[in-house]
Write an enzyme that holds these catalytic residues in place. Structure first.
Site, PDB file in Angstrom:
ATOM      1  CG  ASP A  37      -2.187   1.182   1.009  1.00 23.63           C
ATOM      2  OD1 ASP A  37      -2.096   2.155   0.484  1.00 23.63           O
ATOM      3  OD2 ASP A  37      -3.547   0.785   1.255  1.00 23.63           O
ATOM      4  CD  GLN A 101     -15.009  -1.489  -1.870  1.00 21.54           C
ATOM      5  OE1 GLN A 101     -15.873  -1.351  -1.453  1.00 21.54           O
ATOM      6  NE2 GLN A 101     -14.229  -2.284  -2.315  1.00 21.54           N
ATOM      7  CG  HIS A 107      -8.789  -3.897  -2.325  1.00 24.29           C
ATOM      8  ND1 HIS A 107      -9.521  -2.862  -2.114  1.00 24.29           N
ATOM      9  CD2 HIS A 107      -8.784  -3.372  -0.609  1.00 24.29           C
ATOM     10  CE1 HIS A 107      -9.523  -1.940  -1.918  1.00 24.29           C
ATOM     11  NE2 HIS A 107      -9.370  -2.145  -0.599  1.00 24.29           N
ATOM     12  CG  HIS A 109      -6.907  -2.432   3.873  1.00 23.80           C
ATOM     13  ND1 HIS A 109      -6.309  -2.049   3.352  1.00 23.80           N
ATOM     14  CD2 HIS A 109      -8.318  -3.179   3.598  1.00 23.80           C
ATOM     15  CE1 HIS A 109      -6.534  -0.462   2.649  1.00 23.80           C
ATOM     16  NE2 HIS A 109      -8.038  -1.839   2.623  1.00 23.80           N
TER      17      HIS A 109
HETATM   18  P1  AMP Z   1      -9.534   0.992   0.328  1.00 19.85           P
HETATM   19  O1  AMP Z   1     -10.234   2.012   1.086  1.00 19.85           O
HETATM   20  O2  AMP Z   1      -9.997  -0.324   1.931  1.00 19.85           O
HETATM   21  O3  AMP Z   1     -10.074   0.243  -0.613  1.00 19.85           O
HETATM   22  O4  AMP Z   1      -8.378   0.469   0.429  1.00 19.85           O
HETATM   23  C1  AMP Z   1      -7.624   0.701  -0.473  1.00 19.85           C
HETATM   24  C2  AMP Z   1      -5.956   1.147  -0.358  1.00 19.85           C
HETATM   25  O5  AMP Z   1      -5.472   1.117  -1.459  1.00 19.85           O
HETATM   26  C3  AMP Z   1      -6.009   2.287   0.242  1.00 19.85           C
HETATM   27  O6  AMP Z   1      -5.536   1.600   1.570  1.00 19.85           O
HETATM   28  C4  AMP Z   1      -4.917   2.861  -0.008  1.00 19.85           C
HETATM   29  O7  AMP Z   1      -3.915   3.570   0.610  1.00 19.85           O
HETATM   30  C5  AMP Z   1      -4.091   1.916  -1.136  1.00 19.85           C
HETATM   31  N1  AMP Z   1      -3.551   2.970  -2.948  1.00 19.85           N
HETATM   32  C6  AMP Z   1      -4.299   3.633  -3.462  1.00 19.85           C
HETATM   33  N2  AMP Z   1      -3.892   3.730  -4.384  1.00 19.85           N
HETATM   34  C7  AMP Z   1      -3.437   3.008  -4.426  1.00 19.85           C
HETATM   35  C8  AMP Z   1      -2.178   2.369  -5.163  1.00 19.85           C
HETATM   36  N3  AMP Z   1      -1.636   3.406  -6.576  1.00 19.85           N
HETATM   37  N4  AMP Z   1      -0.480   1.830  -4.582  1.00 19.85           N
HETATM   38  C9  AMP Z   1      -1.558   0.798  -3.852  1.00 19.85           C
HETATM   39  N5  AMP Z   1      -1.954   1.258  -3.007  1.00 19.85           N
HETATM   40  C10 AMP Z   1      -3.050   2.116  -3.089  1.00 19.85           C
END
Ligand code: AMP
Length: 145
Positions: A37, A101, A107, A109
């Site tokens: 992340d 989300q 996904h 975490h």
């Molecule tokens: P969620 O909020 O559960 O949808 O989690 C999405 C996650 O993706 C968050 O923890 C963000 O920090 C992470 N995220 C967003 N863009 C990217 C990216 N380009 N590469 C890696 N992680 C990302």
């Protein structure tokens, strides 16, 4: 985004799967991809996603993809704990914007937790690329061991 919204193939994780956007890859097989992340809530925060399933969340993902993602999540949680030696590890999964989300490709975490250290704000502060590269190298080495 609502729980029933259509899948958007331009979301950032879909771009990463296609190779159109970069990631700090930790693991990949035919069905599952895992990467760091870039806005980590703790040191070692890792995301695990299904590659073949155009699913927004746990309600629309097919069961086989969900199970494969869960199996890789367990394997990587073991690797992350072995390498980083946290005091705990959170495994989380959010569905719909009101549930937290922000990226609408399902996904999991994996968030290592260290005693005395609070959790960073969700999806807020971008990590130092050099630190992410170093962490990626550590986890890849442990995974290969
Ligand atoms: P969620 O909020 O559960 O949808 O989690 C999405 C996650 O993706 C968050 O923890 C963000 O920090 C992470 N995220 C967003 N863009 C990217 C990216 N380009 N590469 C890696 N992680 C990302």
């Amino acid at each position: 985004m609502s729980l029933t919204a259509a899948y958007d193939s331009q979301n950032i994780f879909a771009q990463i799967i296609r190779g159109d956007a970069p990631c700090y890859k930790i693991y990949e097989d035919e069905d599952v991809l895992a990467f760091l992340d870039v806005f980590p809530q703790s040191y070692g925060h890792t995301l695990v996603i299904p590659k073949r399933s155009a699913a927004c969340n746990i309600l629309d993902v097919d069961t086989e993809a969900l199970c494969k993602m869960a199996a890789v999540t367990q394997k990587l949680a073991q690797v992350i704990v072995a390498e980083l030696q946290p005091d705990g590890v959170q495994v989380a999964q959010f569905n719909g914007a009101p549930a937290g989300q922000t990226v609408f490709h399902i996904h999991m975490h994996i968030v290592p937790r260290f005693s005395g250290e609070g959790l960073g704000v969700h999806a807020a502060a971008k990590a130092d690329p050099a630190e992410l590269e170093q962490l990626q190298a550590r986890l890849l080495k442990r995974l290969a061991a």
